[in-house]
Design a protein around this motif. Sequence first.
Motif, PDB file in Angstrom:
ATOM      1  N   THR A   1      24.630  22.381 -54.784  1.00  0.00           N
ATOM      2  CA  THR A   1      25.183  22.459 -53.406  1.00  0.00           C
ATOM      3  C   THR A   1      26.145  23.527 -53.522  1.00  0.00           C
ATOM      4  O   THR A   1      26.166  24.271 -51.858  1.00  0.00           O
ATOM      5  CB  THR A   1      26.136  21.343 -53.025  1.00  0.00           C
ATOM      6  OG1 THR A   1      27.095  21.020 -53.869  1.00  0.00           O
ATOM      7  CG2 THR A   1      25.208  20.259 -53.402  1.00  0.00           C
ATOM      8  N   GLN A   2      26.062  24.475 -54.506  1.00  0.00           N
ATOM      9  CA  GLN A   2      27.126  25.883 -54.595  1.00  0.00           C
ATOM     10  C   GLN A   2      26.895  26.640 -55.842  1.00  0.00           C
ATOM     11  O   GLN A   2      26.295  26.230 -56.701  1.00  0.00           O
ATOM     12  CB  GLN A   2      28.443  25.798 -53.907  1.00  0.00           C
ATOM     13  CG  GLN A   2      29.245  24.712 -54.824  1.00  0.00           C
ATOM     14  CD  GLN A   2      30.422  24.700 -55.029  1.00  0.00           C
ATOM     15  OE1 GLN A   2      31.336  24.769 -53.602  1.00  0.00           O
ATOM     16  NE2 GLN A   2      31.656  23.950 -55.739  1.00  0.00           N
TER      17      GLN A   2
ATOM     18  N   VAL B   1      26.202  19.070 -66.661  1.00  0.00           N
ATOM     19  CA  VAL B   1      27.156  18.589 -67.300  1.00  0.00           C
ATOM     20  C   VAL B   1      28.311  18.024 -66.452  1.00  0.00           C
ATOM     21  O   VAL B   1      28.277  19.405 -65.648  1.00  0.00           O
ATOM     22  CB  VAL B   1      27.983  20.402 -68.794  1.00  0.00           C
ATOM     23  CG1 VAL B   1      28.120  20.944 -68.137  1.00  0.00           C
ATOM     24  CG2 VAL B   1      28.314  19.161 -69.595  1.00  0.00           C
ATOM     25  N   GLU B   2      28.663  17.103 -66.667  1.00  0.00           N
ATOM     26  CA  GLU B   2      29.747  16.142 -65.824  1.00  0.00           C
ATOM     27  C   GLU B   2      30.929  17.172 -65.967  1.00  0.00           C
ATOM     28  O   GLU B   2      31.698  17.115 -67.096  1.00  0.00           O
ATOM     29  CB  GLU B   2      29.740  15.413 -66.526  1.00  0.00           C
ATOM     30  CG  GLU B   2      28.678  13.919 -65.603  1.00  0.00           C
ATOM     31  CD  GLU B   2      28.958  13.019 -65.978  1.00  0.00           C
ATOM     32  OE1 GLU B   2      29.026  11.726 -64.973  1.00  0.00           O
ATOM     33  OE2 GLU B   2      29.053  12.322 -66.657  1.00  0.00           O
ATOM     34  N   PHE B   3      32.131  17.404 -65.215  1.00  0.00           N
ATOM     35  CA  PHE B   3      33.549  18.060 -65.126  1.00  0.00           C
ATOM     36  C   PHE B   3      34.190  17.877 -63.753  1.00  0.00           C
ATOM     37  O   PHE B   3      33.202  18.298 -62.854  1.00  0.00           O
ATOM     38  CB  PHE B   3      33.159  19.236 -65.643  1.00  0.00           C
ATOM     39  CG  PHE B   3      34.805  20.441 -65.657  1.00  0.00           C
ATOM     40  CD1 PHE B   3      34.982  19.686 -66.238  1.00  0.00           C
ATOM     41  CD2 PHE B   3      34.657  20.768 -64.052  1.00  0.00           C
ATOM     42  CE1 PHE B   3      36.970  20.658 -66.746  1.00  0.00           C
ATOM     43  CE2 PHE B   3      35.818  21.478 -64.857  1.00  0.00           C
ATOM     44  CZ  PHE B   3      37.309  21.340 -65.786  1.00  0.00           C
ATOM     45  N   GLU B   4      35.317  17.364 -63.459  1.00  0.00           N
ATOM     46  CA  GLU B   4      36.380  17.656 -62.831  1.00  0.00           C
ATOM     47  C   GLU B   4      35.320  16.653 -61.260  1.00  0.00           C
ATOM     48  O   GLU B   4      34.954  17.130 -59.954  1.00  0.00           O
ATOM     49  CB  GLU B   4      36.276  18.799 -62.441  1.00  0.00           C
ATOM     50  CG  GLU B   4      37.317  19.381 -62.846  1.00  0.00           C
ATOM     51  CD  GLU B   4      38.993  18.818 -63.545  1.00  0.00           C
ATOM     52  OE1 GLU B   4      39.244  18.653 -62.421  1.00  0.00           O
ATOM     53  OE2 GLU B   4      39.086  18.418 -64.333  1.00  0.00           O
TER      54      GLU B   4
ATOM     55  N   ASP C   1      24.531  25.865 -66.458  1.00  0.00           N
ATOM     56  CA  ASP C   1      24.765  26.862 -67.089  1.00  0.00           C
ATOM     57  C   ASP C   1      23.464  27.822 -67.022  1.00  0.00           C
ATOM     58  O   ASP C   1      22.470  26.585 -67.355  1.00  0.00           O
ATOM     59  CB  ASP C   1      25.648  27.522 -67.748  1.00  0.00           C
ATOM     60  CG  ASP C   1      26.046  28.826 -68.371  1.00  0.00           C
ATOM     61  OD1 ASP C   1      25.437  29.930 -67.727  1.00  0.00           O
ATOM     62  OD2 ASP C   1      26.314  28.617 -69.427  1.00  0.00           O
ATOM     63  N   THR C   2      23.108  29.088 -66.829  1.00  0.00           N
ATOM     64  CA  THR C   2      21.705  29.221 -67.008  1.00  0.00           C
ATOM     65  C   THR C   2      21.216  30.559 -67.553  1.00  0.00           C
ATOM     66  O   THR C   2      22.511  31.541 -67.713  1.00  0.00           O
ATOM     67  CB  THR C   2      21.461  29.988 -65.173  1.00  0.00           C
ATOM     68  OG1 THR C   2      22.447  31.028 -64.777  1.00  0.00           O
ATOM     69  CG2 THR C   2      21.984  28.161 -64.311  1.00  0.00           C
TER      70      THR C   2
ATOM     71  N   ILE D   1      27.394  20.105 -56.861  1.00  0.00           N
ATOM     72  CA  ILE D   1      26.553  19.871 -58.263  1.00  0.00           C
ATOM     73  C   ILE D   1      26.017  21.974 -58.660  1.00  0.00           C
ATOM     74  O   ILE D   1      26.235  22.314 -57.079  1.00  0.00           O
ATOM     75  CB  ILE D   1      25.128  19.655 -58.142  1.00  0.00           C
ATOM     76  CG1 ILE D   1      25.026  18.732 -58.169  1.00  0.00           C
ATOM     77  CG2 ILE D   1      24.572  20.328 -59.380  1.00  0.00           C
ATOM     78  CD1 ILE D   1      23.790  18.291 -57.748  1.00  0.00           C
ATOM     79  N   SER D   2      27.429  22.225 -59.032  1.00  0.00           N
ATOM     80  CA  SER D   2      27.269  23.885 -58.985  1.00  0.00           C
ATOM     81  C   SER D   2      27.054  24.565 -60.359  1.00  0.00           C
ATOM     82  O   SER D   2      26.810  24.592 -61.005  1.00  0.00           O
ATOM     83  CB  SER D   2      28.632  24.351 -59.285  1.00  0.00           C
ATOM     84  OG  SER D   2      30.047  23.419 -58.419  1.00  0.00           O
ATOM     85  N   VAL D   3      25.748  25.424 -59.963  1.00  0.00           N
ATOM     86  CA  VAL D   3      25.115  26.701 -60.193  1.00  0.00           C
ATOM     87  C   VAL D   3      26.717  27.859 -60.823  1.00  0.00           C
ATOM     88  O   VAL D   3      26.385  28.929 -59.816  1.00  0.00           O
ATOM     89  CB  VAL D   3      23.596  26.658 -60.233  1.00  0.00           C
ATOM     90  CG1 VAL D   3      23.780  27.763 -58.387  1.00  0.00           C
ATOM     91  CG2 VAL D   3      23.152  27.159 -61.431  1.00  0.00           C
ATOM     92  N   PHE D   4      26.155  28.295 -62.483  1.00  0.00           N
ATOM     93  CA  PHE D   4      26.298  29.361 -62.673  1.00  0.00           C
ATOM     94  C   PHE D   4      25.589  30.421 -62.796  1.00  0.00           C
ATOM     95  O   PHE D   4      24.892  30.379 -64.100  1.00  0.00           O
ATOM     96  CB  PHE D   4      27.441  29.828 -64.003  1.00  0.00           C
ATOM     97  CG  PHE D   4      28.548  29.088 -63.812  1.00  0.00           C
ATOM     98  CD1 PHE D   4      30.026  29.362 -63.815  1.00  0.00           C
ATOM     99  CD2 PHE D   4      28.845  27.233 -64.138  1.00  0.00           C
ATOM    100  CE1 PHE D   4      31.280  28.773 -63.415  1.00  0.00           C
ATOM    101  CE2 PHE D   4      30.094  26.942 -64.149  1.00  0.00           C
ATOM    102  CZ  PHE D   4      31.044  27.675 -63.831  1.00  0.00           C
TER     103      PHE D   4
END
Length: 288
Positions: free
Chosen positions: A73-74, A201-204, A210-211, A155-158
Motif C-alpha cells: 500500500t505504500q 514482518v509484522e510491526f506496529e 525489506d528488499t 503493507i510497506s516496502v522499503f
Amino acid sequence: MEGIIVKGIGGLYYVKCEDKLYTCKARGKFRHNKLSPMIGDYVKISIDGEDGVIEEIYDRKSELIRPVVANVTQAFIVFAFRHPDLNRDLLSKFLLLCEYNNLKSIICFNKMDLENEEIDKVREELESAGYEVLYLEAKNNVGLEKLKDKIKGNISVFCGPSGVGKSTILNKFLGREFMETGEISNKLKRGKHTTRHSELVEFEDGLLVDTPGFSSLELDFIPKDELQYCFREFDKYRDGCKFNNCMHYKEPNCAVKEAVQDGKIHSSRYEFYIKTLEEIMSCRGNKK
C-alpha cells in the motif's frame, strides 16, 4: 485455510495463517497459467501434516515487479546524499515505479549526519512535485518515530539502492538483526547487496518488507502513453494542451512545456520525463 505469503525461498513459500506459519509449495497449475506466487499474496492453502499446498491466489491490489511483492500500500523510498552518493535518476525511477503502481511514496533521506550541499535544492524539487520527504539518522534513531507512525494498517516496502540503510532502519524498528546489514564498497563507493530475499514482518499493526538493493532499474514496461501520468506535477496543466493526446514532447501549444518554461514545473523533472520517454520509445514494442 487462508493466509498471506510472508517469505519465498527456493520454490517454497511460507504462508502465515492466523498465528501459525506453514511451508507450502504451489500447484503446477500456476506455472501453466504463467502466474507465480509473490510475497504479499493472499492465498488459500490446503494442509497435509505440517506442510501445505497453495491452491488459490486471490486478486492482487497492487503488484511490484522489482522488488517482487504484491498488495503493497505504500513505499518508503530510502536514499542517502553521501555514502553512497545520491543518484538522482535512480530516485526518480523509484518514484515512477510507485506512481505507475498507484502506491503512496514517502521519500526518506538517511545518513543526514553526513555533510552535503544538495539538501535544499533536492527537497524543494521533490516537495514542489507533491512528495513527502523525511530526514533520518537511523543509526542514531533520529526521525524513526515519524516513520513508525505511518506503518499502522499498511503493507510497506522499503526500497532503494544498496548501502543507504534500509536494513538498518528495519533492524532498529524490530530491536534485532532481522536483516543482515552491510558496508559500503570503498573502491566503488556503492553499497554492497546485503539483503538476499524479500520477507514480510509484522510491526506496529502493519507489515514491512525489506528488499534487495538495486543499482539500476529499468522502466521499459511502462507504455509510453501512460508515462506522463506518473508525473503528478503535470496534472493541473495537462488539460490546457492544444491536443488531447499531447505527450508534452514535440507538440506545439503544450501547457506542460509552458509550465516548465515559467518555472512552475522543475526543468530537471521534465528533462527526466523526456529522457525516460525516449528510452521507452526506443524499446521494441513501444515503437509506432
